[in-house]
Design a protein around this motif. Structure first.
Motif, short mmCIF file in Angstrom:
data_model
loop_
_atom_site.label_atom_id
_atom_site.label_comp_id
_atom_site.label_asym_id
_atom_site.label_seq_id
_atom_site.Cartn_x
_atom_site.Cartn_y
_atom_site.Cartn_z
N ILE A 12 71.35 76.72 -14.88
CA ILE A 12 72.21 77.76 -15.50
C ILE A 12 72.90 77.13 -15.57
O ILE A 12 74.11 77.16 -17.18
CB ILE A 12 71.59 79.22 -15.06
N VAL A 13 73.78 76.18 -14.47
CA VAL A 13 75.15 76.28 -14.12
C VAL A 13 75.26 75.10 -15.14
O VAL A 13 76.04 74.86 -16.05
CB VAL A 13 76.06 75.94 -13.13
N ARG A 18 76.95 71.80 -19.72
CA ARG A 18 76.98 71.01 -20.35
C ARG A 18 76.74 71.41 -22.48
O ARG A 18 77.49 70.31 -23.00
CB ARG A 18 75.21 70.75 -20.69
N ASP A 19 76.98 72.67 -22.72
CA ASP A 19 77.00 73.16 -24.28
C ASP A 19 78.95 73.51 -24.73
O ASP A 19 78.96 73.69 -25.63
CB ASP A 19 76.43 74.46 -23.93
N ASP A 110 88.76 77.32 -17.54
CA ASP A 110 89.72 76.86 -16.67
C ASP A 110 89.19 75.63 -15.64
O ASP A 110 89.08 75.51 -14.50
CB ASP A 110 89.80 77.71 -15.03
N GLY A 111 88.35 75.12 -16.40
CA GLY A 111 88.36 73.37 -15.92
C GLY A 111 86.23 73.95 -15.03
O GLY A 111 86.39 72.62 -15.39
N ALA A 112 85.60 74.87 -15.49
CA ALA A 112 84.89 75.12 -14.51
C ALA A 112 83.77 74.40 -15.36
O ALA A 112 82.77 74.32 -14.53
CB ALA A 112 83.77 76.62 -14.23
N PRO A 115 81.79 68.91 -14.37
CA PRO A 115 81.12 68.29 -13.23
C PRO A 115 81.81 67.74 -12.00
O PRO A 115 81.70 68.47 -10.41
CB PRO A 115 79.96 67.42 -13.47
N SER A 116 83.29 67.33 -11.81
CA SER A 116 84.18 67.55 -10.79
C SER A 116 84.67 68.53 -10.56
O SER A 116 85.73 69.06 -9.28
CB SER A 116 84.80 66.67 -11.29
N PHE A 117 84.68 70.18 -11.31
CA PHE A 117 85.13 70.86 -10.44
C PHE A 117 84.71 71.69 -9.08
O PHE A 117 83.70 71.39 -8.72
CB PHE A 117 85.22 72.31 -11.51
N ASP A 118 85.93 71.77 -8.53
CA ASP A 118 85.74 71.63 -7.02
C ASP A 118 85.85 73.40 -6.39
O ASP A 118 85.51 73.74 -4.95
CB ASP A 118 86.25 71.13 -5.90
#
Length: 149
Positions: A12-13, A18-19, A110-112, A115-118
């Motif tokens: 789901i995430v 992706r979209d 906010d950048g979520a 993939p690099s979002f930590d």
């Protein structure tokens, strides 16, 4: 409480990311009466919008026909919010027609979406019945049989 396995949570995430910048949407079907999300079904956002999602009516009709033939029901109906918190909008509430479903929202603000979002991704679940929204706890398990987290 929504109990969901790690693979479905991750799917789901990933779909929401992706979209992005459009809202993602989909269904997780499960055996009728089980309340167990089992079959991840990403759908196309026919609105192709960053502020609104809409299932294609033909795709949705085929999905419900298929779920019926497999003795399944929509256990989770999910979508993303691209610029706001993971809380149902007035439109989301008005469109909620499955009283037994868990309505999951994922925020990619906010950048979520990267993939690099930590940080933790905002992933929340609600029951929406007759316009009333109730947030519920989520338990993510590695395996339904053991209940291990």
């Amino acid at each position: 409480m929504l109990i969901i396995d790690t693979a479905t949570y991750d799917a789901i995430v990933a779909h929401a990311r992706r979209d992005h910048p459009d809202e993602a949407c989909g269904v997780v079907a499960g055996p009728a009466g089980s309340d167990r999300p089992a079959r991840f079904i990403p759908m196309l956002n026919a609105a192709m919008s960053p502020t609104f999602y809409e299932f294609d009516s033909g795709d949705l009709f085929r999905l419900y026909k298929e779920m019926d033939s497999r003795d399944e029901e929509p256990v989770v109906i999910y979508h993303s919010h691209t610029a706001t918190e993971a809380y149902p909008s007035r439109t989301d509430i008005n469109l909620a027609q499955e009283p037994n479903a868990h309505y999951v929202l994922v925020s990619t603000r906010d950048g979520a979406d990267q993939p690099s979002f930590d940080g933790p991704v905002e992933f929340r679940s609600y029951r929406i019945v007759d316009g009333e929204v109730t947030e519920e706890e989520i338990q993510v398990v590695a395996d339904y049989n053991t209940g291990e987290i």
